[in-house]
Design a protein around this motif. Structure first.
Motif, PDB file in Angstrom:
ATOM      1  N   ARG A 127       0.882  -1.180  -0.091  1.00  0.00           N
ATOM      2  CA  ARG A 127       0.013   0.085  -0.104  1.00  0.00           C
ATOM      3  C   ARG A 127       0.867   1.461   0.131  1.00  0.00           C
ATOM      4  N   GLU A 128       2.050   1.411   0.725  1.00  0.00           N
ATOM      5  CA  GLU A 128       2.806   2.441   1.059  1.00  0.00           C
ATOM      6  C   GLU A 128       3.600   2.606  -0.295  1.00  0.00           C
ATOM      7  N   LYS A 129       4.223   1.717  -0.911  1.00  0.00           N
ATOM      8  CA  LYS A 129       4.857   1.639  -2.139  1.00  0.00           C
ATOM      9  C   LYS A 129       3.941   2.162  -3.095  1.00  0.00           C
ATOM     10  N   ALA A 130       2.958   1.769  -3.322  1.00  0.00           N
ATOM     11  CA  ALA A 130       1.967   2.044  -4.613  1.00  0.00           C
ATOM     12  C   ALA A 130       1.598   3.642  -4.345  1.00  0.00           C
ATOM     13  N   TYR A 131       1.258   4.203  -3.116  1.00  0.00           N
ATOM     14  CA  TYR A 131       0.877   5.522  -2.944  1.00  0.00           C
ATOM     15  C   TYR A 131       2.328   6.310  -3.297  1.00  0.00           C
ATOM     16  N   HIS A 132       3.358   6.165  -2.620  1.00  0.00           N
ATOM     17  CA  HIS A 132       4.569   6.881  -3.466  1.00  0.00           C
ATOM     18  C   HIS A 132       4.912   6.851  -4.673  1.00  0.00           C
ATOM     19  N   ALA A 133       4.791   5.815  -5.260  1.00  0.00           N
ATOM     20  CA  ALA A 133       5.183   5.361  -6.699  1.00  0.00           C
ATOM     21  C   ALA A 133       4.054   6.446  -7.519  1.00  0.00           C
ATOM     22  N   GLU A 134       2.431   6.188  -7.183  1.00  0.00           N
ATOM     23  CA  GLU A 134       1.563   7.019  -7.704  1.00  0.00           C
ATOM     24  C   GLU A 134       1.882   8.485  -7.684  1.00  0.00           C
ATOM     25  N   ILE A 135       2.051   8.891  -6.546  1.00  0.00           N
ATOM     26  CA  ILE A 135       2.246  10.518  -6.611  1.00  0.00           C
ATOM     27  C   ILE A 135       3.532  11.111  -7.480  1.00  0.00           C
ATOM     28  N   ALA A 136       4.633  10.150  -7.368  1.00  0.00           N
ATOM     29  CA  ALA A 136       5.618  10.563  -8.207  1.00  0.00           C
ATOM     30  C   ALA A 136       5.651  10.310  -9.634  1.00  0.00           C
ATOM     31  N   SER A 137       4.579   9.564 -10.115  1.00  0.00           N
ATOM     32  CA  SER A 137       4.297   9.224 -11.653  1.00  0.00           C
ATOM     33  C   SER A 137       3.531  10.607 -12.132  1.00  0.00           C
ATOM     34  N   TYR A 138       2.963  11.208 -11.065  1.00  0.00           N
ATOM     35  CA  TYR A 138       2.163  12.352 -11.814  1.00  0.00           C
ATOM     36  C   TYR A 138       2.927  13.522 -12.477  1.00  0.00           C
ATOM     37  N   LYS A 139       4.246  13.507 -12.280  1.00  0.00           N
ATOM     38  CA  LYS A 139       4.982  14.486 -12.781  1.00  0.00           C
ATOM     39  C   LYS A 139       4.951  14.673 -14.279  1.00  0.00           C
ATOM     40  N   LYS A 140       4.850  13.270 -14.875  1.00  0.00           N
ATOM     41  CA  LYS A 140       4.950  12.873 -16.337  1.00  0.00           C
ATOM     42  C   LYS A 140       3.400  13.613 -16.944  1.00  0.00           C
ATOM     43  N   ILE A 141       2.466  13.682 -16.183  1.00  0.00           N
ATOM     44  CA  ILE A 141       1.255  14.363 -16.967  1.00  0.00           C
ATOM     45  C   ILE A 141       0.675  15.479 -16.318  1.00  0.00           C
ATOM     46  N   GLU A 142       1.412  16.049 -15.363  1.00  0.00           N
ATOM     47  CA  GLU A 142       0.374  17.134 -14.356  1.00  0.00           C
ATOM     48  C   GLU A 142       0.245  18.232 -15.313  1.00  0.00           C
ATOM     49  N   GLU A 143       1.168  18.935 -16.413  1.00  0.00           N
ATOM     50  CA  GLU A 143       0.840  19.918 -16.715  1.00  0.00           C
ATOM     51  C   GLU A 143      -0.380  19.821 -17.794  1.00  0.00           C
ATOM     52  N   GLY A 144      -0.408  18.493 -18.571  1.00  0.00           N
ATOM     53  CA  GLY A 144      -1.465  18.526 -19.673  1.00  0.00           C
ATOM     54  C   GLY A 144      -2.765  18.455 -18.637  1.00  0.00           C
ATOM     55  N   VAL A 145      -2.943  17.490 -17.752  1.00  0.00           N
ATOM     56  CA  VAL A 145      -4.075  17.444 -16.981  1.00  0.00           C
ATOM     57  C   VAL A 145      -4.542  18.848 -16.405  1.00  0.00           C
ATOM     58  N   ALA A 146      -3.671  19.705 -15.847  1.00  0.00           N
ATOM     59  CA  ALA A 146      -3.799  20.978 -15.336  1.00  0.00           C
ATOM     60  C   ALA A 146      -4.437  21.942 -16.361  1.00  0.00           C
ATOM     61  N   ALA A 147      -3.788  21.761 -17.411  1.00  0.00           N
ATOM     62  CA  ALA A 147      -4.232  22.523 -18.693  1.00  0.00           C
ATOM     63  C   ALA A 147      -5.761  22.128 -19.083  1.00  0.00           C
ATOM     64  N   ALA A 148      -6.082  20.858 -19.025  1.00  0.00           N
ATOM     65  CA  ALA A 148      -7.712  20.236 -19.185  1.00  0.00           C
ATOM     66  C   ALA A 148      -8.413  21.118 -18.174  1.00  0.00           C
TER      67      ALA A 148
END
Ligand code: ZN
Length: 592
Positions: free
Chosen positions: A204-225
């Protein structure tokens, strides 16, 4: 009794005579309505007769279309690869689209009648559809002229709809990298989100940290939407003469601001109770500083109760019957007449739903029954929807469309009946497990929904001035979570990206799609509290209330049932039923 639902009451097959004949009838009916509107609605002679004609013809159309649509929908629900079902759904949609202009024309014509109320009073048919007609006029007041509406509809395809598609694409293709035994592996987001329920804390803990870190890749696009969609909503709500997107949603929900404010105030008051649950859950899992976000769904009990389908049926029917004979009989009817498709099978869709077929005065329910307690609850939930339709079955189809906040009333109510009965019968271990699931779900609907409401409010306020940067959106989310969860969550482990994958913020036409969930849960709980107060008289009042859900504003509907949704005390009483569960959960947690 069969474990598959029966659809022969609709049609034998797509290629059979009856289906094909109805398809032709639909064409004839559509053509008739389009041609009639073209010549009849150019003037205001014989208004009463024309209004009656509009309603009669719409109801005829509804009856044909509903049967055809239901057959396509239900066949493909258990057989997703059925090509004919897909083909005819598509054909139906295209055919119905031809009516779009006529619908607009009709709404405008109805809205331009000067003495509508007088006409309504002069005709039993119009009187029966008073709410329906008045709502058309009310909605029409926020419509622009035909040409502007058509431009907006076309521009939306390249505006909010395009942004929503882009966002969905980003999220559906998004992969999360997780390290496993020294190796980096990529997982789809849905798989990683499911890890929150894993029995292993490390996962559970590993998944959370990995998930949060992963959003760097798409955050600008999602924010624009997000900026694009919310910006358009602000522009449109202003053009349409609403004071805000929230007002637009309230009107579509047939709800007023006083009701929302009373409900939110009561929710705010009860946050400390939910926090005490979260802190206790944290302790049970070995944390001292509140619960980390990634432990919200962590299982704290391994107790299981199993119910075969027959046992589940018997349990549901018996407890429904303890509420009212009518409800018990309804469940029996659904079982005996093969309204339910019970077992999982290849090609069948997952989850569960209830689909009402008003023309037949029947429902069909899809389940994927396992043998667990939650499957029994799902059965009760869907039968609750079915019972709602049962109570509406003598209403005109125009009087059966209830708004989103009322959509889950009957289902949640039936769930509550069965859960309360189960807790009574269960041993301590099992009662603890049932309570935990129940409170954990309620925490999402009350506390998390509250945070989402705060977040969306901030986003709209900020967006009115300027677009938000990724950092500003993250900050708004963290602020909202802090305000809602308080010391229930560990402030070092919140979730700054809860806006990325949740679909609700990105619907082009629906905003603040959060508070209706809270309303649904609390309204059903409030009704249950009333039932406990007067078990003998309440069941018939309840049926009456359900029968009115499609033709009244929420305030008028609830007043008719002696409930004042403007009064914070009604909401307090609802929340109290959950708070009592929390107290019981904490007590049991020391005993087992
Ligand atoms: Zn439901």
């Amino acid at each position: 009794m069969s474990l598959e639902w029966s659809l022969k009451e609709l049609y034998d097959s797509f290629e059979g005579e009856n289906f094909q004949e109805d398809l032709k009838k639909l064409d004839v009916q559509l053509q008739k309505m389009i041609e009639w509107a073209e010549q009849a609605l150019d003037n205001h002679e014989d208004e009463k007769e024309k209004l009656e004609k509009i309603i009669e013809e719409q109801l005829k159309l509804f009856a044909i279309r509903e049967k055809l649509g239901a057959f396509c929908h239900l066949v493909s629900a258990t057989d997703s690869k059925n090509k004919l079902a897909l083909k005819y759904s598509d054909i139906l949609r295209t055919k119905m689209n031809t009516l779009a202009e006529t619908i607009t024309k009709t709404s405008k014509w109805i809205s331009s009648i000067e003495n509508l109320q007088e006409l309504i009073e002069s005709s039993p048919l119009l009187k029966e559809h008073e709410f329906y007609l008045n709502e058309i006029v009310e909605d029409n007041a926020h419509m622009l002229d035909e040409r502007e509406e058509s431009i907006i509809a076309r521009m939306k395809n390249t505006g909010s709809s395009a942004w929503a598609n882009y966002k969905n694409l980003l999220v559906s293709m998004h992969k999360v990298e997780i390290e496993d035994k020294g190796e980096i592996k990529e997982y789809p987001l849905t798989v990683v989100l499911n890890m929150a329920y894993d029995t292993d804390k490390e996962v559970r803990e590993k998944a959370y940290h990995a998930e949060i870190a992963s959003y760097k890749k798409i955050e600008e696009g999602v924010a624009a939407a997000l900026n694009g969609i919310k910006g358009e909503a602000l522009t449109l709500s202003e053009l349409r003469g609403y004071s805000s997107p929230l007002e637009m949603t309230l009107q579509n929900s047939r709800m007023d601001r006083e009701t929302l404010d009373a409900m939110l105030a009561a929710m705010k008051e009860s946050m400390p109770k939910f926090r005490s649950y979260l802190r206790r859950k944290a302790e049970l899992l070995g944390y001292e500083n509140g619960l980390p976000f990634y432990e919200l769904y962590a299982p704290v009990s391994s107790a299981h109760m199993t119910y075969s389908y027959e046992q589940g049926q018997a349990f549901v029917e018996e407890n429904f019957r303890s509420f009212s004979e009518h409800l018990g009989n309804f469940a029996r009817k659904a079982f005996d007449h093969n309204w339910i498709d019970v077992m999982p099978k290849e090609g069948k869709r997952s989850g569960a739903f209830c689909s009402s077929i008003r023309t037949l005065k029947e429902s069909r329910i899809l389940l994927n029954y396992g043998d667990s307690f939650s499957d029994v609850i799902t059965m009760a939930h869907e039968l609750g929807h079915g019972f709602h339709s049962e109570c509406l079955k003598n209403e005109s189809a125009h009087n059966t469309h209830y708004p989103m906040p009322l959509a889950e009333t009957a289902s949640t109510f039936c769930e509550t009946i069965v859960k309360k009965a189960a807790i009574k019968q269960a041993d301590k271990q099992m009662a603890f497990a049932i309570l935990e699931t129940e409170i954990s779900d309620a925490t999402q609907v009350i506390v998390d929904i509250y945070s989402r409401y705060l977040f969306e409010t901030t986003v709209f306020n900020h967006r009115e001035e300027s677009p938000l940067t990724v950092e500003e959106i993250k900050e708004a989310m963290l602020d909202a979570q802090k305000e809602a969860y308080g010391d229930g969550l560990d402030p070092n482990f919140l979730h700054p990206y809860m806006w990325t994958w949740k679909p609700h913020y990105y619907y082009a036409d629906v905003h603040f799609y959060n508070f209706p969930y809270a309303f649904g849960l609390l309204f059903a709980k409030g009704l249950y509290a009333q039932y406990l107060e007067r078990p003998d008289t309440f069941p018939s009042e309840y049926e009456k209330l359900l029968s009115l859900t499609g033709k009244m504003k929420i305030k008028d509907l609830t007043s008719a049932a002696n409930i004042d949704v403007h009064d914070i005390n009604f909401w307090r009483a609802s929340l109290k039923t959950i708070e009592e569960d929390i107290e019981e959960f904490i007590k049991l947690s020391y005993e087992i």
